[in-house]
Motif scaffolding. Sequence first.
Motif, short mmCIF file in Angstrom:
data_model
loop_
_atom_site.label_atom_id
_atom_site.label_comp_id
_atom_site.label_asym_id
_atom_site.label_seq_id
_atom_site.Cartn_x
_atom_site.Cartn_y
_atom_site.Cartn_z
N THR A 1 31.18 35.34 88.19
CA THR A 1 30.29 34.22 88.50
C THR A 1 29.14 34.17 87.50
N LEU B 1 30.31 26.21 90.14
CA LEU B 1 30.25 25.67 91.49
C LEU B 1 31.38 26.21 92.37
N THR C 1 28.10 28.37 80.73
CA THR C 1 27.49 27.06 80.91
C THR C 1 26.15 26.97 80.17
N VAL D 1 30.60 30.35 93.04
CA VAL D 1 29.49 30.70 93.94
C VAL D 1 29.96 30.81 95.39
N ALA E 1 29.98 24.34 84.33
CA ALA E 1 29.25 24.09 85.57
C ALA E 1 30.21 23.91 86.74
N LEU E 2 31.34 23.25 86.51
CA LEU E 2 32.34 23.09 87.57
C LEU E 2 32.88 24.45 88.00
#
Length: 428
Positions: A102, A203, A109, A206, A199-200
């Motif tokens: 993660t 998400l 990113t 997380v 970024a995807l």
Amino acid sequence: MPPAADTTTPPRTGAGPQTERPASARSSHLGWLFAVAIAVAAFNLRPVVTSLGPLLDQVRTDLGMNPTLAGLLTAVPSLCFALFGFAAPGMARRIGPIAVITAGMAAITAGVLARSFAGGTAVFLLLTALALAGVAVSNVLIPVVIKRYFPEKVGPMIGLYSMSLSAGTSLAAAVTVPLTGALGGDWRVGLGVWAGLGALALLLWVPVMAARRERGDRAGGAAADRLPITRSRTAWAMACFFGLQATGAYVVMGWLPKIFQDAGVSEGASGVLLALTMVIGVPVSFVLPNLAARRGDQRLFVVVLASCGIAGYAGLALAPSAAPWAWATLVGLSNCAFPLVLTMIGLRARTAGGVAQLSAFAQGVGYLISIPGPILIGRLYQATGTWYLPLGFLALLLVPQMLFGLRAAMARHIEDEAARPVAAGVRP
């Protein structure tokens, strides 16, 4: 895709190494989320590099980057993969492999986005290294979480991972230039847009991290700390096999268009041929790990892929323009040794901790081995003015690659070799 299994009991550390087994499965929704997260993360592991190559001239000009620094930039990926790859198991032992991956997605990113605003060469290199650090730890630890949470589906999940990685590699190489043009022609936008995929992935990881709530010792625990992996012949064979296949792959990515152009193939067609060598890895990367995982050993695949490479390099040397599509296809198949070695890493250790150590060792040592390859090929070409000697050298390298691969492909476990006592005068 079956749900991911959650191991709630650490591996046994009694008289002999035990194969890690999952406890009860969690919800199917979490399993699907985990599988999608792995695929999207894998998709992000190469655009950091392959999106830069087509725009490198623009970047050099805008940042005032001299040829020496540009050459350093081409060596940064392998160096970062090696250095940060070695650190990945230690980080995973402290906070858990899912948390490290993660964080890796966050680093990718942030690095990709921030370097598009860099005002100088040094900052650009540092931010690229940040993104590559995220790539490196994820390279090492995604096979670990596959081994831990999908222990009965190692082949299919490595196939999904490899296919997604190949797709990301191909897409970034193919669309970065036209995408940059469509967005106004600024290289900063063309590179920065890839941060959206990172970024995807972040998400998705997380909630996986929150659901798993790993503790650091879940990455392999003290048993993995005590594993003397350098005593394992399989580990050394895997590292050499990884390094030699990476050498060929990086040479192909860097030099194949030039080889075809020198043979009279147009610049556009040479780019398409390079894309073919990468695209062919997408379906093969999914099918090959499934087939390889079903066998006790994978020696047949090692021989077949090396033979494809020898034939492809011979064709490029002797008649490059006669059948360019055939040579590109054969070389692309040879480069599918990458998903094969990832599969073998997952199969050659009994536990997730063992996979973590083997993955870090094989990739760390392997990427160090691969660093001189593209540079040496360029020197040979510069010295001779032809591609006969460079391509002959690449074909010759496939012989030791095959030999190391045959040793690495045997159905053995590194825990057994590392735990074997060493008698006087007898190598393990």
